[in-house]
Design an enzyme around this catalytic site. Sequence first.
Site, PDB file in Angstrom:
ATOM      1  N   ASP A 163       0.628  -3.264   5.175  1.00  0.00           N
ATOM      2  CA  ASP A 163       0.834  -3.292   3.715  1.00  0.00           C
ATOM      3  C   ASP A 163       0.602  -1.933   3.063  1.00  0.00           C
ATOM      4  OD1 ASP A 163      -1.900  -3.089   3.930  1.00  0.00           O
ATOM      5  OD2 ASP A 163      -2.357  -4.765   2.582  1.00  0.00           O
TER       6      ASP A 163
ATOM      7  N   GLY B  99     -13.311  -1.055   2.747  1.00  0.00           N
ATOM      8  CA  GLY B  99     -14.520  -0.857   3.527  1.00  0.00           C
ATOM      9  C   GLY B  99     -15.019   0.576   3.407  1.00  0.00           C
TER      10      GLY B  99
ATOM     11  N   HIS C 208      40.872   3.153 -17.055  1.00  0.00           N
ATOM     12  CA  HIS C 208      40.397   2.205 -18.071  1.00  0.00           C
ATOM     13  C   HIS C 208      40.570   0.757 -17.629  1.00  0.00           C
ATOM     14  CE1 HIS C 208      41.129   5.746 -20.601  1.00  0.00           C
ATOM     15  NE2 HIS C 208      42.388   5.692 -20.226  1.00  0.00           N
TER      16      HIS C 208
END
Length: 455
Positions: free
Chosen positions: A92, A129, A353
């Site tokens: 992660d 931690g 266009h």
Amino acid sequence: MKSSKPKVLHDVLGKTILARVLDAVQALDVERIHIIVGHEAEQVRQFLKENPPAVPVSVHLQEPQLGTGHALMQCVDELKQFNGTLLVTVADTPLLTGETLSALIAEHERKKATVTLLTTIVEDAKNYGRVLRDGSGKVTAIVEDKDASEEERKIRLINTAIYCFEWPEIEQGLRTLKNDNKQNEYYLTDVVGWAASSGRDTAGFVAQDWREVAGINSRLELAEANRLLRDITVQRLAAEGITILDAQSTWIAPEVKIGPDSTILPGCFLTGTIEIGSNCKIGPHTVMHGPVKIGDHCSIIQSQVAKTVLGSHCTVGPFAHLRDGNQIADHCRIGNFVEVKNAKIADHSNVSHLSYVGDAEVGSRCNLGAGTITANYDHITKMKQRTIVEDDASTGSNSVLVAPVTLGRGSMLAAGSVATKDVPAGALALSRAPQNNIDGYIDKKRKQHEDEHGT
């Protein structure tokens, strides 16, 4: 994440978190990747099946999930024949780079350590931690935030949960893990303490940019990861000679390559494999998703581009949509409210266009008038056919080409016409009904209304 899909399959600037971590790992010379899956494991397996890494992969199910140490235990049997350095990362940290992992491995080898952990220094350690060291600076243990004392929580050197382990030596420490903590989990961090207490060499390597190792555990942190990766990319591009007028409103993935002297205007969102040439102007408010390749001296204004190759000296937009396999050559104009899909357009041609060009081949020096439509899809057979417009051909306004059909070289499809068969070279195709004027119609209609409803 409060989501139906696992955290690692959420996107950060156009790529899943897992894919970004795998990119960092595959930048190294690794023999095999072991992926431990748990929550919504089948979704992760399906993602890996659809997006297989270049390196051989083994997938291991952790059920139930009893902590990071328990996770690593799931691949012990497959590591029986392995001797060497085992790199362990979390899945992660989408900003992680191969360069940082390579530096970690180099430090591990230099120190001849049994365990080397990747650390970094942060202002707010949040729930990470804390790394404990002795008086000589040697790593002695890692204490998880939930188990840390008030004094330990003041430590700013944190564990990133990324390690180098010497295998199989470290397996012995893995087997000693216990779950006597507040979470009742087997912490991989306890292996560091085991190595230090048993006299084995432990080392730490500090990542200089904490952003690389920022983990994601919430939607807010996901948004923060997108912003951090954007900031890193913008800083690099600016150093390479690209002008980005408003970094806060511009989102560019690290895979995007931009040539010098190009300008990215506010509100752009560029992700995927994109190459933009030099002296281009992109935006404002342009969305690109690769693969996209843009030549030099191009302007793309307020448009959406995907799976397209665009030559040099082209202009696109505003409000154009290029998608799904276009190849557009040099000096072309794709104008306002034009959609181009799976088409080849040769040099010096214009679709200026309000037109749709799908499953078509347009030659050089062609001009497709406003409102030109290629009718390429048969909703009954569910099949698509191709339209061919040869060199120097043109269409008038509000014309339709019903595929399969070919406009020959230098031919013209008149305004308001529908081409259902091929037009020979140099011919004019005219299929509209003759005009019929009814004299005095308006006055007659007005009088009829007044008689019926009054003035």
